[in-house]
Write an enzyme that holds these catalytic residues in place. Structure first.
Site, short mmCIF file in Angstrom:
data_model
loop_
_atom_site.label_atom_id
_atom_site.label_comp_id
_atom_site.label_asym_id
_atom_site.label_seq_id
_atom_site.Cartn_x
_atom_site.Cartn_y
_atom_site.Cartn_z
N LEU A 125 -4.55 9.87 1.34
CA LEU A 125 -4.49 9.99 0.31
C LEU A 125 -4.01 10.26 -0.95
CD1 LEU A 125 -2.60 7.62 -0.44
CD2 LEU A 125 -4.17 5.99 -0.89
N THR A 158 -12.78 11.83 3.79
CA THR A 158 -14.63 12.12 4.88
C THR A 158 -13.78 12.14 5.68
OG1 THR A 158 -14.38 9.82 3.42
CG2 THR A 158 -15.65 9.58 5.59
N GLU A 363 -12.03 3.81 -0.67
CA GLU A 363 -10.93 2.77 -0.15
C GLU A 363 -10.60 1.58 -1.48
OE1 GLU A 363 -11.48 1.96 3.54
OE2 GLU A 363 -12.17 3.83 4.05
N1 CAA Z 1 -0.04 -4.20 2.24
C1 CAA Z 1 2.13 -3.68 2.70
N2 CAA Z 1 2.18 -3.68 1.39
C2 CAA Z 1 2.01 -3.56 0.22
C3 CAA Z 1 0.77 -3.63 0.13
C4 CAA Z 1 0.19 -4.25 0.77
N3 CAA Z 1 -1.69 -4.20 1.23
N4 CAA Z 1 0.46 -3.51 -1.53
C5 CAA Z 1 1.33 -2.95 -1.72
N5 CAA Z 1 2.91 -2.96 -1.21
C6 CAA Z 1 4.35 -2.39 -1.70
C7 CAA Z 1 4.25 -3.47 -2.04
O1 CAA Z 1 4.76 -4.92 -1.95
C8 CAA Z 1 5.65 -3.04 -3.65
O2 CAA Z 1 6.26 -3.39 -2.19
P1 CAA Z 1 8.07 -3.44 -2.50
O3 CAA Z 1 8.85 -2.23 -3.93
O4 CAA Z 1 9.18 -3.40 -1.51
O5 CAA Z 1 8.21 -4.74 -3.23
C9 CAA Z 1 5.16 -1.36 -3.02
O6 CAA Z 1 4.21 -1.74 -2.01
C10 CAA Z 1 4.58 -1.20 -5.02
O7 CAA Z 1 3.67 -1.59 -4.53
P2 CAA Z 1 2.81 -2.28 -6.50
O8 CAA Z 1 4.09 -2.20 -7.12
O9 CAA Z 1 1.62 -3.62 -6.00
O10 CAA Z 1 2.29 -0.59 -5.80
P3 CAA Z 1 0.99 -0.01 -7.35
O11 CAA Z 1 1.53 1.80 -8.04
O12 CAA Z 1 1.49 -0.79 -8.73
O13 CAA Z 1 0.08 0.33 -6.83
C11 CAA Z 1 -2.46 -0.86 -5.77
C12 CAA Z 1 -0.88 -0.88 -6.10
C13 CAA Z 1 -3.63 -2.15 -5.17
C14 CAA Z 1 -3.22 -0.53 -7.23
C15 CAA Z 1 -2.31 0.49 -4.74
O14 CAA Z 1 -1.72 1.62 -5.77
C16 CAA Z 1 -4.16 0.95 -4.40
O15 CAA Z 1 -4.24 0.16 -3.38
N6 CAA Z 1 -4.41 1.78 -5.43
C17 CAA Z 1 -5.76 2.02 -4.76
C18 CAA Z 1 -5.86 3.27 -3.49
C19 CAA Z 1 -6.73 3.24 -2.91
O16 CAA Z 1 -7.51 2.62 -2.29
N7 CAA Z 1 -7.44 4.80 -2.15
C20 CAA Z 1 -8.99 4.82 -1.86
C21 CAA Z 1 -8.18 6.31 -1.06
S1 CAA Z 1 -8.19 6.32 0.62
C22 CAA Z 1 -9.94 7.15 0.82
O17 CAA Z 1 -11.01 6.00 0.40
C23 CAA Z 1 -10.55 7.99 1.40
C24 CAA Z 1 -11.75 8.09 2.62
O18 CAA Z 1 -11.94 9.27 3.20
C25 CAA Z 1 -12.56 6.77 2.90
#
Ligand code: CAA
Length: 385
Positions: A125, A158, A363
């Site tokens: 992602l 990862t 995450e």
């Molecule tokens: N489940 C389902 N849908 C969701 C959701 C959820 N948990 N969270 C948001 N959505 C949906 C919303 O309902 C919205 O949909 P609609 O337009 O249809 O209403 C859409 O997604 C956009 O939502 P937001 O406006 O809340 O989006 P945003 O751009 O403001 O971002 C955020 C929200 C929570 C900041 C998100 O970007 C986020 O979680 N960021 C962190 C990312 C992350 O955790 N990255 C880790 C990567 S993985 C990793 O670490 C690698 C590894 O290998 C271990």
């Protein structure tokens, strides 16, 4: 909420604890030192059914609940934090979205091999220029007949070096923000993407973290999970579950740090008595024990909510936020109790500090967890008003 574990959950706990005691604890320091992927241990995880804990039996998994998964993750991570995250990514970030969003053909094709350890998965992602702002990604997958042509680079992956299957989140419509994002399963045997830089990290050194490079890579449209444009929701809901696994990893790291500090406090003497008899040390041990149990309750609450089909995004964010920051506090105290010995590699205390640190970042950072919790709490309040 029921606090007692059922027979299966207890059996999983005992099995995972035995596995950690016998197969992980004796080699965890060597895995860290060598920075080597724990291949033999991962093979054994597969034999125990721990690479596909919640994958339905008809697709080749163990068919267990999320609480069993969280319990197993805690025990395995207590034994070796690197092995813990390898297990977590394969279960939560790869098997889970394929099971939830894949069609039966996709489930049959990938879940059995992933659960049996014949394949290993990774989740892509984040990018060099987008982490917390996940929708700000640049990687594109543009349709050309029955395939997508993928271009871009993913970061902080990862399992990136060993995995041969990737759940990839991409823009299929770059003119849209989150509504233009889709999720693809990229099977490296069919679409051989490149593996870029292998990171040299502070902790969890036995698990690889790499970038992935996609250059005009054709991926069959048939590999898309869900509909075009569903990918952001697939990614976000996948991370909601993944955070339970990482919280349990943080808890396992804290537990082993605590156990070792407790044992040390009973042996080491100063001023004519065991250091564990001094109030300053006992206070630290009391806080550590309390915070460890508090984290477990939050993790179990989130896991049970997911098992029972209730909303669990806020609960998993709370569990990860608290468990990861708790793990940092507990591992620091454990090092402090060891004094100078805590700072050198003869003891494990410094490794636990290093291993715990990433759980506040991957995450979703602690800042993102607070954002998710605050938004959801405000939504709940508004709904009640
Ligand atoms: N489940 C389902 N849908 C969701 C959701 C959820 N948990 N969270 C948001 N959505 C949906 C919303 O309902 C919205 O949909 P609609 O337009 O249809 O209403 C859409 O997604 C956009 O939502 P937001 O406006 O809340 O989006 P945003 O751009 O403001 O971002 C955020 C929200 C929570 C900041 C998100 O970007 C986020 O979680 N960021 C962190 C990312 C992350 O955790 N990255 C880790 C990567 S993985 C990793 O670490 C690698 C590894 O290998 C271990």
């Amino acid at each position: 909420m029921e606090f007692a574990l059922n027979d299966t959950q207890e059996m999983i706990q005992q099995t995972a604890r035995r596995f950690a005691d016998q197969e992980l604890l004796p080699v965890a320091a060597a895995i860290d030192k060598a920075g080597a992927f724990p291949e033999a241990q991962v093979r054994k995880l597969a034999a125990l059914g721990f690479l596909g804990v919640a994958v339905e039996e008809r697709f080749g998994g163990a068919g267990l609940d999320v609480l069993s998964y969280a319990i197993a993750m805690e025990e395995v991570s207590r034994g070796c934090a690197s092995t813990g995250v390898i297990m977590s990514v394969n279960n939560s970030l790869v098997c889970d979205p394929i099971q939830r969003y894949g069609d039966d053909a996709q489930r049959k094709r990938w879940l059995g091999p992933l659960a049996r350890g014949e394949r290993l998965g990774c989740f892509a992602l984040s990018e060099p220029g987008s982490g917390s702002d996940a929708a700000g990604m640049r990687t594109t997958a543009l349709r050309d007949g029955d395939a997508y042509v993928v271009n871009g680079t993913k970061n902080w992956i990862t399992n990136g070096k060993e995995a041969d299957l990737c759940v990839l989140i991409v823009h299929t419509d770059p003119s849209e923000r989150h509504k233009g994002i889709s999720a693809l399963v990229v099977d490296r045997r069919e679409s051989p993407y490149g593996i870029g830089k292998v990171e040299d990290k502070l902790g969890i050194k036995g698990s690889s973290t790499t970038s992935l490079v996609f250059e005009d890579l054709r991926v069959p449209v048939a590999n898309r999970l869900g509909e075009e444009g569903d990918g952001f929701k697939v990614a976000m809901s996948t991370l909601d579950g993944g955070r339970i696994g990482i919280a349990a990893q943080a808890l396992g790291i804290a537990r082993i740090a605590f156990e070792e500090a407790l044992a040390y406090s009973r042996e080491r003497e100063a001023f004519g008595k065991k250091i564990g008899d001094f109030g300053a040390i006992r206070e630290m041990l009391a806080d550590m024990a309390t915070e460890i149990d508090a984290a477990r309750l939050l993790i179990w609450q989130a896991a049970v909510a997911k098992d029972e089909g209730q909303a669990y995004g806020k609960l998993s964010a709370m569990a990860k936020l608290y468990a990861s920051e708790m793990s940092a506090r507990v591992t620091h105290k454990a090092l402090q109790i060891h004094g100078g010995y805590g700072y050198v590699k003869e003891y494990n205390a410094e490794r636990h500090v290093r291993d715990a640190r990433i759980t506040e970042i991957y995450e979703g950072t602690s800042e993102i967890q607070r954002l998710v919790i605050a938004r959801e709490t405000q939504r709940e309040l508004a709904a009640k008003a």
